[in-house]
Design a protein around this motif. Structure first.
Motif, PDB file in Angstrom:
ATOM      1  N   MET A   1     -32.414 -28.452  93.458  1.00  0.00           N
ATOM      2  CA  MET A   1     -32.692 -29.228  94.377  1.00  0.00           C
ATOM      3  C   MET A   1     -31.844 -28.846  95.657  1.00  0.00           C
ATOM      4  O   MET A   1     -30.694 -28.632  95.408  1.00  0.00           O
TER       5      MET A   1
ATOM      6  N   MET B   1     -46.159 -34.386  89.002  1.00  0.00           N
ATOM      7  CA  MET B   1     -44.826 -35.407  89.280  1.00  0.00           C
ATOM      8  C   MET B   1     -45.067 -36.891  88.980  1.00  0.00           C
ATOM      9  O   MET B   1     -46.159 -37.139  89.950  1.00  0.00           O
TER      10      MET B   1
ATOM     11  N   MET C   1     -37.260 -27.454  93.715  1.00  0.00           N
ATOM     12  CA  MET C   1     -37.597 -28.574  94.523  1.00  0.00           C
ATOM     13  C   MET C   1     -36.636 -28.293  95.759  1.00  0.00           C
ATOM     14  O   MET C   1     -35.686 -28.773  96.148  1.00  0.00           O
TER      15      MET C   1
ATOM     16  N   HIS D   1     -37.832 -25.624  87.795  1.00  0.00           N
ATOM     17  CA  HIS D   1     -38.444 -26.549  88.773  1.00  0.00           C
ATOM     18  C   HIS D   1     -37.975 -26.520  90.218  1.00  0.00           C
ATOM     19  O   HIS D   1     -36.858 -26.912  90.126  1.00  0.00           O
TER      20      HIS D   1
ATOM     21  N   SER E   1     -30.109 -34.612  83.573  1.00  0.00           N
ATOM     22  CA  SER E   1     -29.496 -35.958  83.019  1.00  0.00           C
ATOM     23  C   SER E   1     -28.326 -35.648  81.996  1.00  0.00           C
ATOM     24  O   SER E   1     -27.633 -36.406  81.445  1.00  0.00           O
TER      25      SER E   1
ATOM     26  N   HIS F   1     -35.756 -27.639  80.786  1.00  0.00           N
ATOM     27  CA  HIS F   1     -36.117 -27.729  82.307  1.00  0.00           C
ATOM     28  C   HIS F   1     -34.850 -27.807  83.249  1.00  0.00           C
ATOM     29  O   HIS F   1     -33.953 -28.775  82.933  1.00  0.00           O
TER      30      HIS F   1
ATOM     31  N   GLY G   1     -33.017 -38.237  88.330  1.00  0.00           N
ATOM     32  CA  GLY G   1     -33.496 -38.661  87.268  1.00  0.00           C
ATOM     33  C   GLY G   1     -33.513 -40.297  86.926  1.00  0.00           C
ATOM     34  O   GLY G   1     -33.169 -40.749  87.803  1.00  0.00           O
TER      35      GLY G   1
ATOM     36  N   GLY H   1     -36.341 -35.806  93.031  1.00  0.00           N
ATOM     37  CA  GLY H   1     -35.055 -35.744  93.458  1.00  0.00           C
ATOM     38  C   GLY H   1     -33.926 -36.598  92.705  1.00  0.00           C
ATOM     39  O   GLY H   1     -32.899 -35.966  92.609  1.00  0.00           O
TER      40      GLY H   1
ATOM     41  N   GLY I   1     -35.523 -36.278  80.918  1.00  0.00           N
ATOM     42  CA  GLY I   1     -34.392 -36.234  81.150  1.00  0.00           C
ATOM     43  C   GLY I   1     -33.380 -37.229  80.651  1.00  0.00           C
ATOM     44  O   GLY I   1     -32.971 -37.197  79.528  1.00  0.00           O
TER      45      GLY I   1
HETATM   46  C1  DX5 Z   1     -36.751 -35.465  89.264  1.00  0.00           C
HETATM   47  C2  DX5 Z   1     -36.991 -34.064  88.117  1.00  0.00           C
HETATM   48  C3  DX5 Z   1     -36.806 -34.443  86.723  1.00  0.00           C
HETATM   49  C4  DX5 Z   1     -36.133 -35.320  86.244  1.00  0.00           C
HETATM   50  C5  DX5 Z   1     -36.628 -36.220  85.220  1.00  0.00           C
HETATM   51  O1  DX5 Z   1     -36.858 -34.919  90.504  1.00  0.00           O
HETATM   52  O2  DX5 Z   1     -37.849 -33.376  88.469  1.00  0.00           O
HETATM   53  O3  DX5 Z   1     -37.211 -33.251  85.926  1.00  0.00           O
HETATM   54  O4  DX5 Z   1     -34.981 -34.658  85.604  1.00  0.00           O
HETATM   55  O5  DX5 Z   1     -35.695 -37.294  84.571  1.00  0.00           O
HETATM   56  P1  DX5 Z   1     -36.381 -38.427  83.956  1.00  0.00           P
HETATM   57  O6  DX5 Z   1     -36.872 -38.011  82.595  1.00  0.00           O
HETATM   58  O7  DX5 Z   1     -35.064 -39.105  83.810  1.00  0.00           O
HETATM   59  O8  DX5 Z   1     -37.264 -39.373  84.804  1.00  0.00           O
END
Ligand code: DX5
Ligand code: ZN
Length: 216
Positions: free
Chosen positions: A36, A136, A67, A65, A10, A32, A143, A141, A196
């Motif tokens: 993706m 999760m 993904m 992380h 974010s 973090h 924020g 995917g 985020g």
């Molecule tokens: C989503 C990510 C999160 C995301 C969280 O797939 O893994 O780390 O950045 O964002 P917020 O805190 O805005 O939900």
């Protein structure tokens, strides 16, 4: 005290160094980094090159992380650019045990992540292999999504398993965390809170970080 891991998903991608320094000033525990691939999740973000550049401007531990599909193919790349913790989704490979060993081979801490629909029993045979479980609390995917409340039960069930077996495993929770729901998430058993949008879209990121860190 909860540990806090701001997600730079974010942040302003045109000013990543500044964005990392902004949270560094408030004593965050990790950065973090959401990787993706447009296959495992419907979005594409950053890869090892970005992490390599960020590694030069901060000493905060990097919580990476992944993904991505076939994560085992890229573990060496992420370990060699300075990841301190690499988390792999158990849904992303049918050889999760092997992938976890691959991370450990590089002397990096290892985590396993579960999507909201994935039950805890999916990882029960590999719990002894990990330093961290990432629950999760949104579908990965993007924020800025809403926290899925059924995650609370999953967090407390996992905490119970960890305590009963005396495992040395941290619980990290990721998605939709803000100052209004963080207390109950920590109460359920979370050790590390990823946030985020709550941090980076705030007028005063320092205030949010301090509030999250103060939760017992
Ligand atoms: C989503 C990510 C999160 C995301 C969280 O797939 O893994 O780390 O950045 O964002 P917020 O805190 O805005 O939900
Ligand atoms: Zn994440």
């Amino acid at each position: 005290m909860a540990k806090v891991a701001p997600s730079i998903l974010s942040a302003d991608f045109a000013n990543l160094e500044k964005e990392v320094k902004k949270v560094e000033a408030f004593g965050v525990d990790f950065i973090h980094i959401d990787v993706m691939d447009g296959h495992f999740v419907p979005n594409i973000t950053m890869g090892p090159c970005v992490i390599e550049s960020l590694r030069k401007v901060t000493s905060i531990p990097f919580d990476v992380h992944l993904m991505i599909e076939k994560p085992e193919k890229y573990i060496k790349d992420f370990a060699s650019v300075g990841a301190d913790l690499i988390t792999i989704h158990c849904e992303a490979t049918c050889h999760i045990h092997r992938a976890l060993q691959e991370v450990k081979k590089y002397g990096v801490k290892v985590g396993v992540a579960l999507n909201p629909a994935t039950p805890l029993c999916f990882i029960e045979n590999i719990l002894e292999e990990v330093d961290l479980v990432l629950i999760m609390s949104v579908n990965p995917g993007f924020g800025g999504q809403n926290f899925i409340r059924s995650s609370l039960k999953k967090i407390s069930s996992l905490k119970k398993i960890i305590l009963e077996n005396n495992y040395n495993i941290k619980i990290e929770v990721d998605g939709g965390i803000n100052e209004n729901n963080a207390v109950e998430i920590v109460k359920a058993g979370a050790d590390i809170l990823v946030a985020g949008s709550a941090i980076y879209k705030s007028e005063n990121p320092g205030d949010i970080i301090k509030k999250l860190k103060m939760i017992n």
